[in-house]
Write a protein that holds these residues in place. Sequence first.
Motif, PDB file in Angstrom:
ATOM      1  N   LEU A 123    -105.009   9.303 -58.562  1.00  0.00           N
ATOM      2  CA  LEU A 123    -106.421   9.713 -58.750  1.00  0.00           C
ATOM      3  C   LEU A 123    -106.919  10.685 -57.820  1.00  0.00           C
ATOM      4  CD1 LEU A 123    -106.120   6.470 -59.518  1.00  0.00           C
ATOM      5  CD2 LEU A 123    -108.318   7.037 -60.537  1.00  0.00           C
ATOM      6  N   THR A 124    -108.128  11.430 -58.248  1.00  0.00           N
ATOM      7  CA  THR A 124    -108.517  12.324 -57.461  1.00  0.00           C
ATOM      8  C   THR A 124    -109.694  11.972 -56.802  1.00  0.00           C
ATOM      9  OG1 THR A 124    -109.492  13.463 -59.026  1.00  0.00           O
ATOM     10  CG2 THR A 124    -107.259  14.193 -58.450  1.00  0.00           C
ATOM     11  N   ASP A 125    -110.721  12.647 -56.112  1.00  0.00           N
ATOM     12  CA  ASP A 125    -112.038  12.247 -55.708  1.00  0.00           C
ATOM     13  C   ASP A 125    -112.008  11.292 -54.646  1.00  0.00           C
ATOM     14  OD1 ASP A 125    -114.595  12.169 -55.368  1.00  0.00           O
ATOM     15  OD2 ASP A 125    -114.980  12.528 -57.572  1.00  0.00           O
ATOM     16  N   ASN A 126    -112.928  10.239 -54.927  1.00  0.00           N
ATOM     17  CA  ASN A 126    -113.152   9.171 -53.817  1.00  0.00           C
ATOM     18  C   ASN A 126    -113.302   7.925 -54.596  1.00  0.00           C
ATOM     19  OD1 ASN A 126    -113.837   7.417 -51.819  1.00  0.00           O
ATOM     20  ND2 ASN A 126    -114.870   9.092 -50.639  1.00  0.00           N
ATOM     21  N   PRO A 127    -112.412   6.894 -54.377  1.00  0.00           N
ATOM     22  CA  PRO A 127    -112.720   5.411 -55.100  1.00  0.00           C
ATOM     23  C   PRO A 127    -114.018   4.966 -54.797  1.00  0.00           C
ATOM     24  CG  PRO A 127    -110.728   5.261 -53.651  1.00  0.00           C
ATOM     25  CD  PRO A 127    -111.484   6.772 -53.208  1.00  0.00           C
ATOM     26  N   GLU A 128    -114.916   4.966 -53.679  1.00  0.00           N
ATOM     27  CA  GLU A 128    -116.066   4.536 -53.651  1.00  0.00           C
ATOM     28  C   GLU A 128    -117.147   5.250 -54.531  1.00  0.00           C
ATOM     29  OE1 GLU A 128    -118.817   6.806 -50.283  1.00  0.00           O
ATOM     30  OE2 GLU A 128    -116.694   6.759 -49.839  1.00  0.00           O
ATOM     31  N   GLN A 129    -116.623   6.357 -55.115  1.00  0.00           N
ATOM     32  CA  GLN A 129    -117.902   7.027 -56.176  1.00  0.00           C
ATOM     33  C   GLN A 129    -117.687   6.725 -57.525  1.00  0.00           C
ATOM     34  OE1 GLN A 129    -117.450  11.284 -55.210  1.00  0.00           O
ATOM     35  NE2 GLN A 129    -118.356  11.110 -53.330  1.00  0.00           N
ATOM     36  N   ASN A 135    -116.800   3.587 -62.910  1.00  0.00           N
ATOM     37  CA  ASN A 135    -115.899   2.448 -63.593  1.00  0.00           C
ATOM     38  C   ASN A 135    -114.222   2.768 -63.117  1.00  0.00           C
ATOM     39  OD1 ASN A 135    -114.423   4.492 -65.321  1.00  0.00           O
ATOM     40  ND2 ASN A 135    -116.516   4.544 -66.526  1.00  0.00           N
ATOM     41  N   PRO A 136    -113.394   2.122 -63.763  1.00  0.00           N
ATOM     42  CA  PRO A 136    -112.249   2.082 -63.109  1.00  0.00           C
ATOM     43  C   PRO A 136    -111.573   3.585 -62.989  1.00  0.00           C
ATOM     44  CG  PRO A 136    -112.226   0.360 -64.615  1.00  0.00           C
ATOM     45  CD  PRO A 136    -113.459   0.988 -64.919  1.00  0.00           C
ATOM     46  N   TYR A 137    -111.964   4.745 -64.018  1.00  0.00           N
ATOM     47  CA  TYR A 137    -111.136   5.858 -63.896  1.00  0.00           C
ATOM     48  C   TYR A 137    -112.215   6.915 -63.913  1.00  0.00           C
ATOM     49  CZ  TYR A 137    -107.019   2.948 -64.531  1.00  0.00           C
ATOM     50  OH  TYR A 137    -105.897   2.212 -64.494  1.00  0.00           O
ATOM     51  N   SER A 138    -113.461   6.837 -63.918  1.00  0.00           N
ATOM     52  CA  SER A 138    -114.363   7.915 -64.042  1.00  0.00           C
ATOM     53  C   SER A 138    -115.367   8.158 -63.073  1.00  0.00           C
ATOM     54  CB  SER A 138    -114.955   8.052 -65.647  1.00  0.00           C
ATOM     55  OG  SER A 138    -115.839   7.158 -65.793  1.00  0.00           O
ATOM     56  N   HIS A 139    -116.048   9.155 -62.859  1.00  0.00           N
ATOM     57  CA  HIS A 139    -117.205   9.430 -62.097  1.00  0.00           C
ATOM     58  C   HIS A 139    -118.016  10.667 -62.765  1.00  0.00           C
ATOM     59  CE1 HIS A 139    -120.093  10.251 -58.931  1.00  0.00           C
ATOM     60  NE2 HIS A 139    -119.508  11.627 -58.579  1.00  0.00           N
ATOM     61  N   LEU A 158    -108.048  10.435 -63.352  1.00  0.00           N
ATOM     62  CA  LEU A 158    -106.726  10.299 -63.160  1.00  0.00           C
ATOM     63  C   LEU A 158    -106.118  11.802 -63.064  1.00  0.00           C
ATOM     64  CD1 LEU A 158    -105.707   7.786 -65.989  1.00  0.00           C
ATOM     65  CD2 LEU A 158    -105.119   7.816 -63.669  1.00  0.00           C
ATOM     66  N   LEU A 159    -105.075  12.132 -62.162  1.00  0.00           N
ATOM     67  CA  LEU A 159    -104.573  13.413 -62.018  1.00  0.00           C
ATOM     68  C   LEU A 159    -103.855  13.795 -63.193  1.00  0.00           C
ATOM     69  CD1 LEU A 159    -104.349  15.323 -59.391  1.00  0.00           C
ATOM     70  CD2 LEU A 159    -102.011  14.256 -59.322  1.00  0.00           C
ATOM     71  N   THR A 160    -104.318  15.062 -63.266  1.00  0.00           N
ATOM     72  CA  THR A 160    -103.866  15.650 -64.710  1.00  0.00           C
ATOM     73  C   THR A 160    -103.022  17.067 -64.393  1.00  0.00           C
ATOM     74  OG1 THR A 160    -105.724  16.805 -65.091  1.00  0.00           O
ATOM     75  CG2 THR A 160    -105.243  14.833 -66.295  1.00  0.00           C
ATOM     76  N   GLU A 205     -96.625  14.710 -58.562  1.00  0.00           N
ATOM     77  CA  GLU A 205     -96.810  14.785 -59.833  1.00  0.00           C
ATOM     78  C   GLU A 205     -97.796  13.895 -60.698  1.00  0.00           C
ATOM     79  OE1 GLU A 205     -95.069  17.249 -61.371  1.00  0.00           O
ATOM     80  OE2 GLU A 205     -93.933  17.670 -59.597  1.00  0.00           O
ATOM     81  N   PRO A 206     -98.862  14.382 -61.679  1.00  0.00           N
ATOM     82  CA  PRO A 206     -99.633  13.502 -62.357  1.00  0.00           C
ATOM     83  C   PRO A 206     -98.904  12.547 -63.022  1.00  0.00           C
ATOM     84  CG  PRO A 206     -99.087  15.455 -63.545  1.00  0.00           C
ATOM     85  CD  PRO A 206     -98.464  15.879 -62.350  1.00  0.00           C
ATOM     86  N   GLU A 207     -99.558  11.416 -63.715  1.00  0.00           N
ATOM     87  CA  GLU A 207     -99.073  10.401 -64.135  1.00  0.00           C
ATOM     88  C   GLU A 207     -98.062   9.374 -63.601  1.00  0.00           C
ATOM     89  OE1 GLU A 207     -99.532   7.499 -67.114  1.00  0.00           O
ATOM     90  OE2 GLU A 207    -100.809   9.404 -67.005  1.00  0.00           O
ATOM     91  N   THR A 208     -97.080   9.993 -63.064  1.00  0.00           N
ATOM     92  CA  THR A 208     -96.116   9.046 -62.497  1.00  0.00           C
ATOM     93  C   THR A 208     -96.346   8.964 -61.137  1.00  0.00           C
ATOM     94  OG1 THR A 208     -94.800  11.027 -61.881  1.00  0.00           O
ATOM     95  CG2 THR A 208     -94.202   9.852 -63.989  1.00  0.00           C
ATOM     96  N   GLY A 209     -97.112  10.143 -60.381  1.00  0.00           N
ATOM     97  CA  GLY A 209     -97.228   9.739 -59.063  1.00  0.00           C
ATOM     98  C   GLY A 209     -96.196  10.263 -58.073  1.00  0.00           C
ATOM     99  N   TYR A 210     -95.028  10.727 -58.815  1.00  0.00           N
ATOM    100  CA  TYR A 210     -93.789  11.217 -57.931  1.00  0.00           C
ATOM    101  C   TYR A 210     -94.338  12.277 -57.168  1.00  0.00           C
ATOM    102  CZ  TYR A 210     -89.344  13.156 -57.066  1.00  0.00           C
ATOM    103  OH  TYR A 210     -88.114  13.710 -56.271  1.00  0.00           O
ATOM    104  N   VAL A 211     -93.691  12.079 -55.717  1.00  0.00           N
ATOM    105  CA  VAL A 211     -93.974  13.016 -54.832  1.00  0.00           C
ATOM    106  C   VAL A 211     -92.811  13.575 -54.059  1.00  0.00           C
ATOM    107  CG1 VAL A 211     -94.349  10.889 -52.920  1.00  0.00           C
ATOM    108  CG2 VAL A 211     -95.299  13.157 -52.459  1.00  0.00           C
ATOM    109  N   HIS A 212     -92.758  14.748 -53.826  1.00  0.00           N
ATOM    110  CA  HIS A 212     -91.635  15.398 -53.080  1.00  0.00           C
ATOM    111  C   HIS A 212     -92.133  16.599 -52.309  1.00  0.00           C
ATOM    112  CE1 HIS A 212     -91.719  18.541 -56.539  1.00  0.00           C
ATOM    113  NE2 HIS A 212     -92.512  17.513 -57.256  1.00  0.00           N
ATOM    114  N   ILE A 213     -91.190  17.175 -51.847  1.00  0.00           N
ATOM    115  CA  ILE A 213     -91.497  18.672 -51.042  1.00  0.00           C
ATOM    116  C   ILE A 213     -90.822  19.610 -51.797  1.00  0.00           C
ATOM    117  CG2 ILE A 213     -90.690  19.815 -49.020  1.00  0.00           C
ATOM    118  CD1 ILE A 213     -90.143  17.076 -47.304  1.00  0.00           C
ATOM    119  N   ILE A 214     -91.467  20.618 -51.836  1.00  0.00           N
ATOM    120  CA  ILE A 214     -91.404  21.922 -52.628  1.00  0.00           C
ATOM    121  C   ILE A 214     -90.465  22.711 -51.620  1.00  0.00           C
ATOM    122  CG2 ILE A 214     -92.022  23.962 -53.700  1.00  0.00           C
ATOM    123  CD1 ILE A 214     -94.289  22.332 -54.769  1.00  0.00           C
TER     124      ILE A 214
END
Length: 220
Positions: A162-168, A171-175, A181-183, A210-219
Amino acid sequence: MLELVFVLVIIGILAAVMLPQMQSTKLREAAIQVVSHIRYTQHLAMVDDKFDKNNTWYKNRWQLKFSNTNGTDNKWAYAIFNDYTNQDGNPNENEIAINPLDKGKRLTGGYSGLIEYGDAKASEKLNLGHSYSVNDIDFTNCGIANDDGKKRVFFDHLGRPLTDNPEQLVNPYSHAGKNLLLTTQCQIELCEVSDCLLAVQDEKITIQIEPETGYVHIID
């Protein structure tokens, strides 16, 4: 004498070729470490689900937060934590993840007013400025990822970024009516120079989430 000259010339050529690679190796080591810790943050979010522990459980999600403050000795560093107690975007000491390689330390390279850089409980390697000469960090396509010079990424119980900041969150997925959710592919640049916008190829390295999966890698 002639052979000695030839040897010196060859050594000079090898040094010229290897020096840029040695410089980029430091950035690559930093990027490998950050990728590993982003994956660890995602793991913590999945195994330590905060669902329904209180009415605003969704503000407690595990996150990795970069900052450049007095607490980090004015160098770029990061911390891994959840925000269970106050839900104000800042952890207390017990909310910072324990370093699995040294149980006496926490996973932070310095955090103002809490565990400063140089504190026995800080993990020095997480201070990217001191350990790897990283002088700037830039987020691209990561939503509202910058707040007061701090940049972060956090995950839900399924490991989705997810983006932004959890404290803001309201509800579980919006501000403010925006789904957080990262798209798009979030890119994090680590740079040796003080401004990533001015960095040439050998002075920066890019990490992609990557969005949805959260797969992270070096380009490469």
